[in-house]
Motif scaffolding. Structure first.
Motif, short mmCIF file in Angstrom:
data_model
loop_
_atom_site.label_atom_id
_atom_site.label_comp_id
_atom_site.label_asym_id
_atom_site.label_seq_id
_atom_site.Cartn_x
_atom_site.Cartn_y
_atom_site.Cartn_z
N ALA A 1 0.77 -1.19 -0.05
CA ALA A 1 0.11 -0.04 0.03
C ALA A 1 0.75 1.30 -0.04
N ALA A 2 2.13 1.23 -0.51
CA ALA A 2 2.93 2.39 -0.44
C ALA A 2 2.61 3.44 -1.61
N PRO A 3 2.75 4.62 -1.27
CA PRO A 3 2.63 5.73 -2.37
C PRO A 3 3.99 5.61 -3.21
N SER A 4 4.14 6.45 -4.19
CA SER A 4 5.19 6.34 -5.27
C SER A 4 6.27 7.21 -4.39
N LEU A 5 7.63 6.75 -4.95
CA LEU A 5 8.78 7.25 -4.24
C LEU A 5 9.56 7.87 -5.42
N LEU A 6 10.14 8.89 -5.42
CA LEU A 6 11.28 9.27 -6.12
C LEU A 6 12.84 9.15 -5.33
N VAL A 7 13.60 8.40 -5.95
CA VAL A 7 14.81 8.14 -5.24
C VAL A 7 15.93 8.68 -5.94
N GLU A 8 16.62 9.80 -5.34
CA GLU A 8 17.58 10.42 -5.78
C GLU A 8 18.97 9.58 -5.66
N ALA B 1 5.81 11.99 -7.38
CA ALA B 1 5.98 11.23 -6.45
C ALA B 1 5.38 11.72 -5.14
N ALA B 2 4.96 10.80 -4.31
CA ALA B 2 4.42 11.36 -2.96
C ALA B 2 5.57 11.69 -2.09
N TYR B 3 6.75 10.90 -2.24
CA TYR B 3 7.81 11.13 -1.38
C TYR B 3 9.23 11.06 -2.19
N VAL B 4 10.01 11.85 -1.95
CA VAL B 4 11.43 11.83 -2.15
C VAL B 4 12.43 11.63 -1.40
N ILE B 5 13.36 10.79 -1.69
CA ILE B 5 14.27 10.16 -0.87
C ILE B 5 15.68 10.63 -1.52
N LYS B 6 16.52 11.54 -0.42
CA LYS B 6 17.84 12.26 -0.88
C LYS B 6 18.78 11.54 0.08
N PRO B 7 19.57 10.51 -0.50
CA PRO B 7 20.58 9.69 0.31
C PRO B 7 22.05 10.67 0.20
N ARG B 8 22.78 10.24 1.36
CA ARG B 8 24.02 10.99 1.26
C ARG B 8 25.02 9.85 2.13
N LEU B 9 26.12 9.72 1.40
CA LEU B 9 27.29 8.86 1.98
C LEU B 9 28.18 9.87 2.86
N ARG B 10 28.22 9.58 4.09
CA ARG B 10 29.07 10.23 5.07
C ARG B 10 30.48 9.66 5.32
N ARG C 1 15.38 9.39 -10.11
CA ARG C 1 15.13 10.86 -10.34
C ARG C 1 14.86 11.26 -11.69
N ASN C 2 15.67 10.72 -12.57
CA ASN C 2 15.61 11.02 -14.02
C ASN C 2 14.32 10.58 -14.52
N ALA C 3 13.36 9.62 -13.93
CA ALA C 3 12.28 9.21 -14.57
C ALA C 3 11.03 10.36 -14.87
N ARG C 4 11.11 11.79 -14.21
CA ARG C 4 10.26 12.51 -14.31
C ARG C 4 8.95 12.14 -13.87
N GLU C 5 8.80 11.23 -12.77
CA GLU C 5 7.43 10.93 -12.37
C GLU C 5 7.22 12.08 -11.16
N LEU D 1 17.37 11.61 3.80
CA LEU D 1 16.29 12.95 3.95
C LEU D 1 15.33 12.58 3.19
N VAL D 2 14.01 12.36 3.73
CA VAL D 2 12.90 12.07 3.03
C VAL D 2 11.96 13.24 3.18
N THR D 3 11.37 13.63 1.85
CA THR D 3 10.52 15.03 1.68
C THR D 3 9.24 14.59 1.05
N ASP D 4 8.23 15.48 1.19
CA ASP D 4 6.97 15.19 0.42
C ASP D 4 7.26 15.60 -0.87
N GLU D 5 6.07 15.52 -1.80
CA GLU D 5 6.24 16.00 -3.22
C GLU D 5 6.46 17.57 -3.12
N ALA D 6 6.00 18.17 -2.05
CA ALA D 6 6.33 19.74 -2.28
C ALA D 6 8.12 19.91 -1.56
N HIS D 7 8.57 19.19 -1.36
CA HIS D 7 9.72 19.19 -0.80
C HIS D 7 9.87 19.62 0.80
#
Length: 195
Positions: A40-47, A113-122, A107-111, A142-148
């Motif tokens: 039941a997950a919403p769509s996710l955009l994964v950077e 999405a309800a959520y955006v995931i921005k990962p960072r390697l430290r 990210r390049n799919a231009r979809e 970092l997880v944001t909604d579609e409005a960032h």
């Protein structure tokens, strides 16, 4: 004549003393986690993972505990691809296993999405200590909604003991750590979606 003889002798001696370079070895970072499905997950955009400095390069990184934080790169031990690229692939694979292929987009799919995931390697280090060796991984999601607007930040920072100081053992442990980080993100997202 003497000079020529001396130069020939020196050149001959240095040619005999030259050792062959060690072969380059390459390692894969496999971080796709097998996790329970959550249909039941919403769509996710994964950077793609952000990685800076030495972490954006292919040589494996190590540090000695007594070096007070200084890191070094192996000269003949490499990741097959930059770690950020392999971590990104593993993260998408874990999310698709959990939420379905149709819900997870790069990210390049231009979809939209309800959520955006921005990962960072430290950090992705082999740590060599007097008491043994361990692999260390630190990543931020970092997880944001579609409005960032930020929804949550998940910070993963763990280490795992390794049987030897061989880079292959480090690479295997790093893969296990990355899979655990992905599983924790999936667990946190599942709680978010269940609200």
């Amino acid at each position: 004549e003497r000079l020529l003889l001396s130069m020939t002798f020196c050149a001959g001696m240095s040619a005999c003393a030259t050792q062959p370079l060690p072969a380059d070895l390459h390692y894969r970072l496999d971080s796709g986690a097998e996790v329970a499905a959550f249909p039941a997950a919403p769509s996710l955009l994964v950077e793609s993972f952000d990685a800076f400095g030495l972490y954006a390069e292919r040589p494996l990184i190590y540090r000695r505990a007594e070096a007070q934080g200084a890191v070094e790169q192996y000269r003949h031990q490499f990741w097959i691809e930059p770690p950020a690229l392999m971590l990104s692939d593993g993260l998408r694979r874990s999310l698709r296993n959990a939420f379905g292929d149709a819900k997870v987009h790069p990210r390049n799919a231009r979809e939209r999405a309800a959520y955006v995931i921005k990962p960072r390697l430290r950090r992705l280090d082999q740590v060599i200590e007097a008491t043994g060796v361990r692999a260390e991984l630190a990543v931020d999601f970092l997880v944001t909604d579609e409005a960032h607007a930020p929804r949550f930040m998940l910070q993963f920072e763990e280490s795992q003991r390794v049987d030897s100081d061989a880079p292959a053992a480090f690479a295997a442990a790093a893969s296990e750590l990355a899979a655990r980080a992905n599983a924790k993100l999936v667990e946190r997202l599942s709680r978010e979606f269940a609200r």
